[in-house]
Design a protein around this motif. Structure first.
Motif, PDB file in Angstrom:
ATOM      1  N   PHE A  11      42.197 109.546 120.823  1.00  0.00           N
ATOM      2  CA  PHE A  11      41.388 109.337 121.983  1.00  0.00           C
ATOM      3  C   PHE A  11      42.213 108.248 122.788  1.00  0.00           C
ATOM      4  N   ARG A  12      42.151 108.560 124.300  1.00  0.00           N
ATOM      5  CA  ARG A  12      42.733 107.377 125.167  1.00  0.00           C
ATOM      6  C   ARG A  12      41.688 106.278 125.236  1.00  0.00           C
ATOM      7  N   PRO A  13      42.319 105.156 125.317  1.00  0.00           N
ATOM      8  CA  PRO A  13      43.774 104.470 125.318  1.00  0.00           C
ATOM      9  C   PRO A  13      44.220 103.925 123.958  1.00  0.00           C
ATOM     10  N   HIS A  14      43.453 104.321 122.865  1.00  0.00           N
ATOM     11  CA  HIS A  14      43.518 103.576 121.623  1.00  0.00           C
ATOM     12  C   HIS A  14      44.986 103.830 121.088  1.00  0.00           C
ATOM     13  N   VAL A 144      46.357  96.533 106.949  1.00  0.00           N
ATOM     14  CA  VAL A 144      46.193  98.147 107.677  1.00  0.00           C
ATOM     15  C   VAL A 144      45.568  97.744 108.960  1.00  0.00           C
ATOM     16  N   ILE A 145      45.982  98.413 109.981  1.00  0.00           N
ATOM     17  CA  ILE A 145      45.210  98.275 111.344  1.00  0.00           C
ATOM     18  C   ILE A 145      44.738  99.819 111.536  1.00  0.00           C
ATOM     19  N   CYS A 146      43.526 100.026 111.540  1.00  0.00           N
ATOM     20  CA  CYS A 146      43.042 101.191 111.725  1.00  0.00           C
ATOM     21  C   CYS A 146      42.100 101.311 112.997  1.00  0.00           C
ATOM     22  N   PHE A 147      42.182 102.453 113.901  1.00  0.00           N
ATOM     23  CA  PHE A 147      41.264 102.881 114.762  1.00  0.00           C
ATOM     24  C   PHE A 147      39.857 102.861 114.455  1.00  0.00           C
ATOM     25  N   ASN A 148      38.802 102.287 114.761  1.00  0.00           N
ATOM     26  CA  ASN A 148      37.291 102.673 114.888  1.00  0.00           C
ATOM     27  C   ASN A 148      36.889 102.226 113.390  1.00  0.00           C
ATOM     28  N   ILE A 169      42.103  95.741 109.579  1.00  0.00           N
ATOM     29  CA  ILE A 169      41.575  95.360 110.908  1.00  0.00           C
ATOM     30  C   ILE A 169      41.181  96.608 111.798  1.00  0.00           C
ATOM     31  N   THR A 170      40.066  96.782 112.220  1.00  0.00           N
ATOM     32  CA  THR A 170      40.018  98.032 112.945  1.00  0.00           C
ATOM     33  C   THR A 170      39.937  97.373 114.375  1.00  0.00           C
ATOM     34  N   HIS A 171      40.501  98.417 115.208  1.00  0.00           N
ATOM     35  CA  HIS A 171      40.900  98.213 116.616  1.00  0.00           C
ATOM     36  C   HIS A 171      39.914  99.081 117.323  1.00  0.00           C
ATOM     37  N   GLU A 172      39.578  98.658 118.728  1.00  0.00           N
ATOM     38  CA  GLU A 172      38.685  99.570 119.571  1.00  0.00           C
ATOM     39  C   GLU A 172      38.986  99.078 120.938  1.00  0.00           C
ATOM     40  N   ARG A 173      38.821  99.836 121.799  1.00  0.00           N
ATOM     41  CA  ARG A 173      38.460  99.414 123.311  1.00  0.00           C
ATOM     42  C   ARG A 173      37.499  98.254 123.594  1.00  0.00           C
ATOM     43  N   THR A 174      37.774  97.362 124.295  1.00  0.00           N
ATOM     44  CA  THR A 174      36.766  96.158 124.478  1.00  0.00           C
ATOM     45  C   THR A 174      35.658  96.571 125.710  1.00  0.00           C
ATOM     46  N   ASN A 187      34.180  97.649 110.505  1.00  0.00           N
ATOM     47  CA  ASN A 187      34.414  98.805 111.332  1.00  0.00           C
ATOM     48  C   ASN A 187      34.029  98.119 112.980  1.00  0.00           C
ATOM     49  N   CYS A 188      34.113  99.020 113.761  1.00  0.00           N
ATOM     50  CA  CYS A 188      33.936  98.863 115.028  1.00  0.00           C
ATOM     51  C   CYS A 188      32.692  98.152 115.653  1.00  0.00           C
ATOM     52  N   LEU A 189      31.606  98.535 114.637  1.00  0.00           N
ATOM     53  CA  LEU A 189      30.363  98.124 114.869  1.00  0.00           C
ATOM     54  C   LEU A 189      29.790  96.775 114.124  1.00  0.00           C
ATOM     55  N   SER A 190      30.524  96.301 113.360  1.00  0.00           N
ATOM     56  CA  SER A 190      30.361  95.043 112.485  1.00  0.00           C
ATOM     57  C   SER A 190      30.031  93.912 113.612  1.00  0.00           C
ATOM     58  N   LEU A 191      28.958  93.327 112.841  1.00  0.00           N
ATOM     59  CA  LEU A 191      28.306  92.291 113.628  1.00  0.00           C
ATOM     60  C   LEU A 191      28.870  90.528 113.156  1.00  0.00           C
ATOM     61  N   ARG A 192      29.318  90.701 111.914  1.00  0.00           N
ATOM     62  CA  ARG A 192      29.510  89.312 111.284  1.00  0.00           C
ATOM     63  C   ARG A 192      30.473  88.583 112.060  1.00  0.00           C
TER      64      ARG A 192
END
Length: 518
Positions: A11-14, A144-148, A169-174, A187-192
């Motif tokens: 996916f762009r721009p990840h 490891v850095i992983c998308f999503n 570490i998960t990465h996502e668009r802000t 993951n990208c939805l984690s709230l902690r």
């Protein structure tokens, strides 16, 4: 430190963000290696979403992936499958299967269509899990850095990390475009990690410039100038006077989809779906049907991939009809912001319209977990017991609501995202990069497992917020949106694909992005 980076969906721009992180780490003396699919699996979230041939979809994914940036240090998914129990595989595939079918109730998770998707994803998940473990072991990767990290294949990677005790570490668009969202060990939805930052800065006033920036975000949303957000809804709306004339406080219900959160421990509630929560809320606070307007989410009138939002729309319209509640359907053009400004109480289940309601000083209620559950401007109820044992009268001070809404937005735009001054969105999927970012941010995140604020500054008093809060009270959205953000010139950093692949971005820009592509 030796770090593995992976983005199994291009996916762009990840992928470009991943390359930025890789270059940042390399310049600081760390070693980086990569992991990609290379069409090794029979199916995945993307192929299920778009229903395209493997030849077409995989070729596009490979061309847009890490190999368009790198030739060395890239490993592929293998054919061997790891040993996972049926229960583990079901858990790893649940979120994807719920999103692909756009379920709205937990009762739908066991339906044949949803189970069939999980069954098709089982083999690919086992492949990626096994290959990720082998990659980590063979390369002696320390982080490891992983998308999503939410969807099937990325989730298999992070599960491999968990099983081996390797930090990730998960990465996502802000949300608002600038910077990169990085979440340690979630993951990208984690709230902690987000919740820790929100609590830390909830009682810390903003400086005048910080408040003006957060106010600009609010004004831009009301005027629909927020073009750098991933999706814009309710485009070209029509004026919407409050449609009811009954006595009592006006209650606006703005539900949002819950399918992406399926099976996520941090988002669990005891309610099978949000209509159960709404029934309990109305009972607990003595709210009558004649006070309530339901505004169905515009997203339910749109397709994502090849799937429409009928499940969600049907659940809520049937509930409204049964309860005698006034319902505005998804496809109607009624201006949601008009309705928010006329309501007394706005009820959500995690949707982002909380910030518009908060900006208006409304009593905001969230039924279930949310990104703003610790922000202090929302009444949060996560269970039936909390509702019926609550001493709250839904009477937070409107000025306090506005201030805390501002502070929450600044956390989301400048404290929670990382590298905000160095990663700048100029379009939804197009970015500029600047030199000067510090790789130790990533290294410390691996070591500490927490997020340090990208901007830790705050004011000693709330004086700097006053002008923005006053403009919010007056609903002067134009004044807020027109704030001119000071430009801080930096030295550009070039993040480009290899010469033979640079045509890709120009071509892809002509097509719908991400999960909207069909």
């Amino acid at each position: 430190m030796k770090i593995g980076l992976t983005n199994l969906f291009s996916f762009r721009p990840h992928v470009e963000h991943l390359e930025f992180l890789a270059q940042l780490l390399e310049e600081a003396g760390h070693e980086v290696v990569f992991f990609t699919c290379d069409s090794a699996v029979e199916t995945c979230y993307i192929r299920e979403l778009r229903n395209r041939s493997r030849l077409r979809e995989c070729a596009q994914c490979i061309a847009g992936g890490v190999r368009s940036y790198r030739t060395a240090g890239v490993s592929s998914v293998g054919k061997d499958q790891g040993v996972l129990t049926d229960s583990e595989v079901d858990d790893l595939a649940l979120s994807s299967s719920a999103t692909l079918t756009r379920t709205e109730s937990e009762l739908e998770w066991g339906e044949p269509e949803v189970r069939e998707i999980r069954a098709r994803l089982a083999g690919p998940i086992k492949q990626v899990y096994q290959s990720a473990r082998k990659w980590i072991k063979d390369e002696q990767i320390e982080g490891v850095i992983c998308f999503n990290g939410r969807m099937d294949l990325p989730r298999a990677v992070t599960y491999a990390c968990e099983s081996m005790g390797v930090p990730f570490i998960t990465h996502e668009r802000t949300w608002f475009g600038d910077g990169i969202q990085l979440i340690p060990n979630g993951n990208c939805l984690s709230l902690r990690a987000l919740g820790e930052l929100v609590r830390e800065f909830d009682d810390k006033p903003l400086t005048a410039s910080q408040a003006a920036y957060a106010g600009k975000l609010i004004g831009s949303r009301f005027l629909q100038r927020n073009s750098l957000e991933w999706r814009l809804y309710n485009k070209n709306p029509e004026p919407a006077p409050w449609p009811l004339k009954s006595d009592g406080k006006r209650v606006l219900v703005l539900p949002s989809s819950k399918n992406e959160f399926a099976g996520h421990d941090e988002w669990l509630t005891e309610w099978k779906d949000n209509t159960e929560a709404l029934d309990d809320f109305f009972d607990a606070f003595g709210i009558r049907a004649g006070q309530v307007v339901l505004r169905c989410h515009p997203n339910w009138g749109e397709k994502i991939g090849n799937v429409d939002g009928d499940r969600s729309l049907r659940l809520y319209t049937q509930w409204a009809e049964k309860r005698g509640i006034y319902c505005i359907r998804s496809e109607e053009k009624a201006n949601t912001y008009d309705l928010i400004q006329q309501a007394d109480i706005v009820v959500l289940n995690g949707g982002s319209s909380s910030v518009e309601a908060g900006a208006c000083g409304k009593q905001v209620v969230c039924l279930g977990p949310s990104t703003y559950q610790d922000a202090g401007f929302v009444h949060v109820f996560r269970s039936r017991n909390e509702l019926f044992n609550s001493s709250s009268q839904l009477d937070l001070d409107p000025e306090l609501i506005r201030r805390k809404t501002l502070r929450f937005l600044y956390v989301r735009s400048h404290r929670f995202p990382q590298f905000v001054p160095f990663v700048k969105a100029i379009e939804t999927t197009k970015y500029r990069y600047f030199k000067g970012a510090d790789a130790s941010v990533v290294i410390e995140m691996f070591k500490q497992g927490r997020i340090e604020p990208d901007d830790p500054q705050f004011a000693e008093s709330d004086v700097g917020e006053n002008e923005v809060v006053q403009a919010m009270e007056q609903a002067d959205w134009g004044k807020l949106a027109d704030y001119s953000v000071p430009i801080e010139p930096g030295e550009p950093l070039s993040i480009k694909r290899r010469p033979g692949f640079r045509w890709i971005d120009s071509l892809r820009a002509k097509f719908a992005r991400g999960d909207r592509a069909q």
